[in-house]
Design an enzyme around this catalytic site. Structure first.
Site, PDB file in Angstrom:
ATOM      1  N   CYS A 257       0.949  -1.464   0.146  1.00 57.27           N
ATOM      2  CA  CYS A 257       0.035   0.130  -0.461  1.00 57.27           C
ATOM      3  C   CYS A 257       0.751   1.437  -0.092  1.00 57.27           C
ATOM      4  CB  CYS A 257      -1.307   0.126   1.184  1.00 57.27           C
ATOM      5  SG  CYS A 257      -0.009  -0.005   2.920  1.00 57.27           S
ATOM      6  N   HIS A 304      -2.817   0.852   7.140  1.00 59.78           N
ATOM      7  CA  HIS A 304      -3.398   1.175   5.348  1.00 59.78           C
ATOM      8  C   HIS A 304      -3.826   2.236   4.594  1.00 59.78           C
ATOM      9  CE1 HIS A 304      -4.283  -0.580   1.570  1.00 59.78           C
ATOM     10  NE2 HIS A 304      -4.832  -0.362   1.125  1.00 59.78           N
ATOM     11  N   HIS A 316      -5.922   2.381  -4.520  1.00 55.63           N
ATOM     12  CA  HIS A 316      -4.610   1.218  -3.652  1.00 55.63           C
ATOM     13  C   HIS A 316      -5.069   0.190  -4.516  1.00 55.63           C
ATOM     14  CE1 HIS A 316      -8.269  -1.140  -0.756  1.00 55.63           C
ATOM     15  NE2 HIS A 316      -8.272  -0.427  -1.807  1.00 55.63           N
TER      16      HIS A 316
END
Length: 343
Positions: A257, A304, A316
């Site tokens: 991420c 995240h 993402h």
């Protein structure tokens, strides 16, 4: 004559106890089997998502340790080069003092104080004030420079030794974090393996369908990007749609991420740090109502990060087994805050 006796039969009470015990064991086994039914697909997905979140946290710490290792290796290399150059300078100073002693010898003998220096530690030597009276101004200056250089070298060598120890500790930490990541991913895979092939395919299809739906809903319309560079970063990230998530990936073939957000902003000419824990400090924190396309968005206690794409969507790298995609923020996880980078 040997006697022949019939074997003693177990008493009725004992038989009853054994029978009751066996029956209880069977009942307990049956109850245990009934108490642990196969988890449903939704239950497996929830547990797997939780393991992926934990794996992302461990991955971020692994990435942080890896960055620290790189930094330490560079600092140690620079220090070692500096120590080597300092030693060369010290050797030249000693050579110069030796030449001075040789000249004195040719003109009638070496000054006892210089002779003493050549076979002693200048720190000890210069501490003897009476000795300084026997030296010329040039000799005193030379000795003081050597003394300062030796002290400087000693400090640099100690600094290098401390950093080498820190590096060894960091490498140990790196190994532990990597093992944690692998353990979480292995546990997630075991859970997925409890599903049938058809169930796993349906889960993957649901993910893909959600991503396509989110992508179709991304229409900036009147949403003005956070900045020109934010818009450029979002555009760069969009070119990576479909690339796989890989723990530690920083592109261009795979990403985790924070690897995707770092790469995307890098393409826009903005250098940001490597991990979610540090990227949160790379700009100004903002709430959900203030989000604009190109802002960083953080979820799940900073486990995240993604790029806000507008219309309630995020672009993402989700988790292992998935690819870079659009997704509704409502399904990504628990929103923490956004971060807007300047420029």
């Amino acid at each position: 004559m040997a006697s022949h006796r019939r074997p003693k039969q177990p008493s009725r009470t004992r038989v009853t106890v054994l029978t009751a015990t066996a029956a209880a064991a069977v009942a307990l086994t049956s109850q245990a089997a009934q108490a642990a039914p196969k988890p449903s697909k939704s239950e497996v997905k929830a547990k797997v998502d939780k393991l992926y979140e934990e794996a992302e946290k461990a991955t971020d710490k692994y990435n942080g340790a890896k960055e620290k290792q790189k930094k330490l290796e560079k600092e140690i290399g620079d220090l070692q080069d500096k120590v080597a150059r300092g030693q060369e300078d010290l050797n030249e100073m000693r050579t110069g003092l030796g030449s001075m002693a040789s000249a004195q010898y040719r003109s009638g003998g070496i000054d006892p104080s210089v002779q003493l220096f050549l076979s002693a530690d200048p720190d000890d030597f210069l501490d003897k004030a009476s000795t300084l009276d026997q030296l010329s101004g040039q000799q005193v200056e030379g000795l003081k420079k050597i003394q300062e250089k030796q002290r400087s070298l000693a400090q640099e060598r100690q600094e290098a030794a401390d950093k080498l120890k820190d590096l060894a500790d960091t490498r140990t930490e790196l190994g532990k974090k990597k093992q944690q990541v692998q353990s979480k991913l292995s546990a997630a895979q075991k859970l997925l393996n409890t599903l049938t092939a058809a169930e796993r395919q349906k889960m993957a299809a649901d993910d893909a369908r959600a991503s396509r739906s989110a992508g179709a809903r991304v229409d900036l319309g009147n949403e003005v990007p956070a900045s020109k560079r934010g818009a450029a970063a979002l555009s760069a990230a969009a070119t990576q749609l479909g690339k796989p998530y890989v723990s530690g990936g920083t592109g261009p073939n795979s990403y985790d991420c924070s690897g995707l957000t770092q790469w995307s902003y890098g393409q826009a000419g903005v250098g940001i740090t490597r991990t979610t824990y540090t990227q949160q400090n790379d700009g100004t924190k903002i709430g959900m109502s203030q989000l604009k396309p190109g802002d960083l968005v953080f979820f799940n206690n900073l486990a995240h990060v993604g790029l806000y794409a507008g219309n309630g969507q995020v672009l993402h790298a989700p988790h292992p087994g998935a690819v870079v995609r659009y997704e509704s923020m409502s399904t990504v996880g628990s929103f923490q805050f956004g971060v807007r980078l300047s420029g």
